[in-house]
Write a protein that holds these residues in place. Sequence first.
Motif, short mmCIF file in Angstrom:
data_model
loop_
_atom_site.label_atom_id
_atom_site.label_comp_id
_atom_site.label_asym_id
_atom_site.label_seq_id
_atom_site.Cartn_x
_atom_site.Cartn_y
_atom_site.Cartn_z
N ASN A 29 0.83 -1.21 0.00
CA ASN A 29 0.00 0.00 0.00
C ASN A 29 0.87 1.26 0.00
OD1 ASN A 29 -2.01 -1.92 0.29
ND2 ASN A 29 -2.32 -1.51 2.44
N GLY A 30 1.83 1.31 -0.88
CA GLY A 30 2.74 2.44 -0.94
C GLY A 30 3.44 2.52 -2.28
N SER A 31 4.59 3.18 -2.30
CA SER A 31 5.29 3.36 -3.57
C SER A 31 6.79 3.32 -3.38
CB SER A 31 4.87 4.68 -4.23
OG SER A 31 5.25 5.76 -3.42
N LEU A 32 7.48 3.13 -4.48
CA LEU A 32 8.93 3.10 -4.53
C LEU A 32 9.33 3.96 -5.73
CD1 LEU A 32 11.39 1.68 -3.20
CD2 LEU A 32 11.12 -0.12 -4.92
N ARG A 33 10.20 4.93 -5.50
CA ARG A 33 10.63 5.84 -6.57
C ARG A 33 12.10 5.63 -6.87
NH1 ARG A 33 10.29 11.42 -5.54
NH2 ARG A 33 11.00 10.95 -3.45
N PHE A 34 12.45 5.76 -8.15
CA PHE A 34 13.82 5.59 -8.61
C PHE A 34 14.29 6.85 -9.31
CE2 PHE A 34 12.06 1.36 -8.38
CZ PHE A 34 13.09 0.60 -7.86
N SER A 35 15.58 7.16 -9.18
CA SER A 35 16.15 8.31 -9.86
C SER A 35 16.32 8.01 -11.35
CB SER A 35 17.50 8.67 -9.25
OG SER A 35 18.46 7.69 -9.56
N ALA A 36 16.54 9.06 -12.13
CA ALA A 36 16.71 8.91 -13.57
C ALA A 36 18.01 8.19 -13.93
CB ALA A 36 16.67 10.28 -14.24
N HIS A 39 19.25 2.18 -14.37
CA HIS A 39 19.28 1.56 -15.69
C HIS A 39 19.23 0.05 -15.56
CE1 HIS A 39 23.48 1.94 -14.39
NE2 HIS A 39 23.65 0.79 -15.01
N GLY A 40 18.85 -0.62 -16.64
CA GLY A 40 18.78 -2.07 -16.63
C GLY A 40 17.35 -2.56 -16.54
N VAL A 41 17.21 -3.79 -16.06
CA VAL A 41 15.92 -4.48 -16.03
C VAL A 41 15.33 -4.42 -14.62
CG1 VAL A 41 14.79 -6.72 -16.36
CG2 VAL A 41 16.60 -6.00 -17.91
N ILE A 42 14.01 -4.28 -14.55
CA ILE A 42 13.27 -4.25 -13.30
C ILE A 42 12.01 -5.10 -13.49
CG2 ILE A 42 12.20 -2.07 -13.99
CD1 ILE A 42 11.93 -1.37 -11.01
N ALA A 85 11.46 7.08 -12.17
CA ALA A 85 10.44 6.04 -12.27
C ALA A 85 9.77 5.83 -10.91
CB ALA A 85 11.06 4.74 -12.76
N GLN A 86 8.55 5.30 -10.97
CA GLN A 86 7.82 5.02 -9.74
C GLN A 86 6.97 3.77 -9.94
OE1 GLN A 86 6.04 8.26 -7.61
NE2 GLN A 86 4.28 7.02 -7.03
N VAL A 87 6.94 2.93 -8.90
CA VAL A 87 6.07 1.77 -8.83
C VAL A 87 5.23 1.96 -7.58
CG1 VAL A 87 5.96 -0.73 -8.54
CG2 VAL A 87 7.78 0.27 -9.93
N ARG A 99 18.46 -5.19 -10.87
CA ARG A 99 19.90 -5.40 -10.74
C ARG A 99 20.55 -4.02 -10.78
NH1 ARG A 99 22.92 -10.30 -12.63
NH2 ARG A 99 24.99 -9.86 -11.88
N GLY A 100 21.27 -3.69 -9.73
CA GLY A 100 21.90 -2.38 -9.70
C GLY A 100 22.16 -1.90 -8.30
N SER A 101 21.79 -0.70 -8.04
CA SER A 101 22.16 -0.04 -6.79
C SER A 101 20.95 0.42 -6.00
CB SER A 101 23.05 1.16 -7.10
OG SER A 101 23.33 1.87 -5.92
N ILE A 102 21.04 0.31 -4.69
CA ILE A 102 20.01 0.84 -3.81
C ILE A 102 20.06 2.37 -3.83
CG2 ILE A 102 21.36 0.90 -1.68
CD1 ILE A 102 18.88 -0.20 -0.25
N ARG A 103 21.18 2.93 -4.28
CA ARG A 103 21.31 4.40 -4.35
C ARG A 103 20.32 5.01 -5.35
NH1 ARG A 103 27.18 3.13 -4.59
NH2 ARG A 103 26.73 3.16 -6.80
N TRP A 104 19.79 4.19 -6.24
CA TRP A 104 18.80 4.68 -7.20
C TRP A 104 17.46 4.95 -6.57
CZ3 TRP A 104 19.83 0.28 -11.22
CH2 TRP A 104 21.11 0.47 -11.78
N VAL A 105 17.22 4.40 -5.38
CA VAL A 105 15.91 4.55 -4.72
C VAL A 105 15.84 5.93 -4.09
CG1 VAL A 105 14.40 3.68 -2.91
CG2 VAL A 105 15.70 2.07 -4.32
N LEU A 106 14.77 6.65 -4.37
CA LEU A 106 14.56 7.98 -3.81
C LEU A 106 13.70 7.84 -2.56
CD1 LEU A 106 13.82 9.89 -7.11
CD2 LEU A 106 15.97 9.81 -5.85
#
Length: 108
Positions: A29-36, A39-42, A85-87, A99-106
Amino acid sequence: CQPAGAALHSRKGARGFIAGRQCAAVIQNGSLRFSAEAHGVISVFALAGEAHGVTINGLYYALDNGTLTPRFPIGESNEFIGEAAQVSVANGVLTVIWRGSIRWVLLP
């Protein structure tokens, strides 16, 4: 996924991050945001039954207020496209894997 063992919580629902070759977050019941810079697959999966009000923005395949079920994984193998991006999920639990970095999460 770095840093290893990082855990976060939001007001709308718990978020957990799993470290390893891939990152995984669970949102309820929430969201997850990623910085621009992401890159890669999600991939996005319904974790515990149906997930309603699922919205995916800023990825190659978008979804607006959809329903995901464990039996029909329409959120598999999406791609970052160089935009923020946002889910999000209004009612349910999603697992988000990339696959990548947790640093991408806003953070909120």
